[in-house]
Design a protein around this motif. Sequence first.
Motif, mmCIF file in Angstrom:
data_model
loop_
_atom_site.group_PDB
_atom_site.id
_atom_site.type_symbol
_atom_site.label_atom_id
_atom_site.label_comp_id
_atom_site.label_asym_id
_atom_site.label_seq_id
_atom_site.Cartn_x
_atom_site.Cartn_y
_atom_site.Cartn_z
ATOM 1 N N THR A 223 1.019 -1.868 0.394
ATOM 2 C CA THR A 223 0.527 0.244 -0.135
ATOM 3 C C THR A 223 1.344 1.131 0.275
ATOM 4 N N LEU A 224 0.571 2.118 -0.601
ATOM 5 C CA LEU A 224 1.069 3.533 -0.879
ATOM 6 C C LEU A 224 0.465 4.216 -1.211
ATOM 7 N N GLY A 225 -0.468 5.614 0.159
ATOM 8 C CA GLY A 225 -1.012 6.341 0.029
ATOM 9 C C GLY A 225 -2.614 5.431 -0.557
ATOM 10 N N LYS A 226 -3.556 5.983 -1.069
ATOM 11 C CA LYS A 226 -4.726 4.770 -1.706
ATOM 12 C C LYS A 226 -4.658 3.472 -2.371
ATOM 13 N N GLN A 227 -3.436 3.577 -3.114
ATOM 14 C CA GLN A 227 -2.813 2.758 -3.764
ATOM 15 C C GLN A 227 -2.653 0.939 -3.839
ATOM 16 N N THR A 228 -3.073 -0.011 -3.508
ATOM 17 C CA THR A 228 -3.157 -1.026 -2.510
ATOM 18 C C THR A 228 -3.358 -3.065 -3.980
ATOM 19 N N VAL A 229 -1.532 -3.187 -3.900
ATOM 20 C CA VAL A 229 -1.535 -3.935 -4.916
ATOM 21 C C VAL A 229 -1.304 -5.419 -4.008
ATOM 22 N N GLN A 230 -1.411 -6.729 -4.736
ATOM 23 C CA GLN A 230 -1.421 -7.723 -4.259
ATOM 24 C C GLN A 230 -0.508 -9.196 -4.691
ATOM 25 N N THR A 231 -0.045 -9.573 -4.554
ATOM 26 C CA THR A 231 1.088 -11.127 -4.960
ATOM 27 C C THR A 231 -0.235 -12.258 -5.147
ATOM 28 N N THR A 232 -0.509 -13.021 -6.231
ATOM 29 C CA THR A 232 -0.743 -13.692 -5.917
ATOM 30 C C THR A 232 -0.533 -14.870 -4.429
ATOM 31 N N VAL A 233 -1.724 -15.618 -4.508
ATOM 32 C CA VAL A 233 -1.758 -16.598 -3.119
ATOM 33 C C VAL A 233 -1.012 -17.809 -4.023
ATOM 34 N N VAL A 234 -0.308 -18.372 -2.404
ATOM 35 C CA VAL A 234 1.196 -19.939 -2.479
ATOM 36 C C VAL A 234 0.070 -20.754 -1.462
ATOM 37 N N LYS A 235 -0.049 -22.107 -2.113
ATOM 38 C CA LYS A 235 -0.473 -22.421 -1.408
ATOM 39 C C LYS A 235 -0.213 -23.212 -0.418
ATOM 40 N N SER A 236 0.209 -23.355 0.587
ATOM 41 C CA SER A 236 0.296 -24.319 2.026
ATOM 42 C C SER A 236 2.113 -24.508 1.584
ATOM 43 N N ASN A 237 2.674 -23.315 1.872
ATOM 44 C CA ASN A 237 3.980 -22.870 1.806
ATOM 45 C C ASN A 237 4.066 -22.036 2.542
ATOM 46 N N LEU A 238 5.115 -21.985 3.556
ATOM 47 C CA LEU A 238 5.709 -20.954 5.011
ATOM 48 C C LEU A 238 6.899 -20.248 3.635
ATOM 49 N N ASN A 239 7.013 -20.644 2.736
ATOM 50 C CA ASN A 239 8.858 -19.955 2.146
ATOM 51 C C ASN A 239 8.222 -20.397 0.959
ATOM 52 N N PRO A 240 7.058 -19.888 0.732
ATOM 53 C CA PRO A 240 6.847 -19.197 -1.038
ATOM 54 C C PRO A 240 7.928 -18.543 -1.740
ATOM 55 N N VAL A 241 8.117 -18.565 -3.097
ATOM 56 C CA VAL A 241 8.497 -18.177 -3.994
ATOM 57 C C VAL A 241 7.805 -17.093 -4.675
ATOM 58 N N TRP A 242 7.648 -15.671 -5.073
ATOM 59 C CA TRP A 242 6.880 -15.283 -6.095
ATOM 60 C C TRP A 242 7.518 -15.013 -7.390
ATOM 61 N N ASN A 243 8.684 -13.592 -7.333
ATOM 62 C CA ASN A 243 9.423 -12.946 -7.580
ATOM 63 C C ASN A 243 8.322 -12.581 -9.161
ATOM 64 N N GLU A 244 7.675 -11.980 -8.359
ATOM 65 C CA GLU A 244 6.077 -10.995 -8.765
ATOM 66 C C GLU A 244 6.500 -9.849 -9.265
ATOM 67 N N GLU A 245 6.010 -8.828 -9.552
ATOM 68 C CA GLU A 245 6.673 -7.653 -9.965
ATOM 69 C C GLU A 245 5.343 -6.745 -9.955
ATOM 70 N N LEU A 246 5.169 -5.523 -9.269
ATOM 71 C CA LEU A 246 3.777 -4.699 -8.794
ATOM 72 C C LEU A 246 4.527 -3.180 -8.863
ATOM 73 N N MET A 247 3.685 -2.774 -9.247
ATOM 74 C CA MET A 247 3.398 -1.357 -9.961
ATOM 75 C C MET A 247 2.806 -0.077 -8.888
ATOM 76 N N LEU A 248 3.923 0.957 -8.588
ATOM 77 C CA LEU A 248 2.912 1.965 -7.174
ATOM 78 C C LEU A 248 3.909 3.337 -8.000
ATOM 79 N N SER A 249 2.293 4.009 -7.921
ATOM 80 C CA SER A 249 3.421 5.540 -8.546
ATOM 81 C C SER A 249 3.179 6.309 -7.145
ATOM 82 N N VAL A 250 4.334 6.940 -7.387
ATOM 83 C CA VAL A 250 4.540 7.729 -5.958
ATOM 84 C C VAL A 250 4.494 9.166 -5.898
#
Length: 352
Positions: A223-250
Amino acid sequence: MDTSLFAGLIRMHDSILFVVSSANKYLVFYLFDDCKRRLKDLLLQSDNRFCADCGAPDPKWASANIGVFICLKCCGVHRSLGTHISKVLSVTLDEWSADEIDAMTEVGGNSSANAIYEAFFPEGVSKPGPDSSYEERMRYIRSKYELQEFLKPSLRITSWKTSSSSLKSSFSTKLFDSFRIPSVSKNMEGMVEFIGLVKVKVKKGINLAIRDMMSSDPYVVLTLGKQTVQTTVVKSNLNPVWNEELMLSVPQDFGPIKLSVFDHDTFSADDIMGEAEIDIQPLITSAMAFGDPEMFGNMQIGKWLKSHDNALLDDSIINIVDGKVMQEISLKLQNVESGELEVELEWMPLDQ
């Protein structure tokens, strides 16, 4: 011409009649398959997994000339605006031309488009949510695209009349070239002006907290200001690997990026799995001090120091890497029994 070689006519596609023969059918099929593959690649971008206008997950529609992916409910509003403003296509049902996909690609995804169409966000105006009414969506989407109330004044397009043959040049080139003009109206008090973008690559989690019987289904929310972005859900994993890129305007008056990790639950509210804040001041200050990073070789240009006031595991180094300003960050999640998160930031000024 030996007509016995022809297997038949495929279809009229952008005024070109494709004829399939035993010699070239695989080439023609490949052209159609390539369009579908490129469209699928666009949908796999993390910011395109949510509707650009209301945030509903898994959008299956798009505005080809605006360059955003949208949900079914927002699709109805876009259609009502007319094709001169928003040309709506189904991701799964309609045939896409190469020019339409080129235009979508050039825009860069929902986050890039929203950084322009929501560049000035008035106080008191809020985006509709997935459960918002048709009337709420109509007011917001008309203001955003037809009336262009959230654009910089210098970016407002006086005429939407455009032919399909000039889709790419009339929309993408004009709008994104205009995006580089720094002029600001003095009558925009109460609005938010953005100074750049931060690309956040959520890399992986380490030893995250258990919230289900034996594991968790984690995802990360930024979350940055009024913007909210999120990754996907990784099922049943306490050491998840996402490697997902999310963009936020500053925005000009920016604060820290707030990071939260949640455990996804199907039948109850999602459980918190820790949180942290990312101070982006060192990154932006370092980037602005050096100017164009492409003028320099790979080098260290700044550092965010570990202290008792932040969630850093180690000092975070800011580098120029291959002409980009990058920052590697390792965080210890707060207000939770265990968990670490690794992320990578890239600063992207508006003129990049």
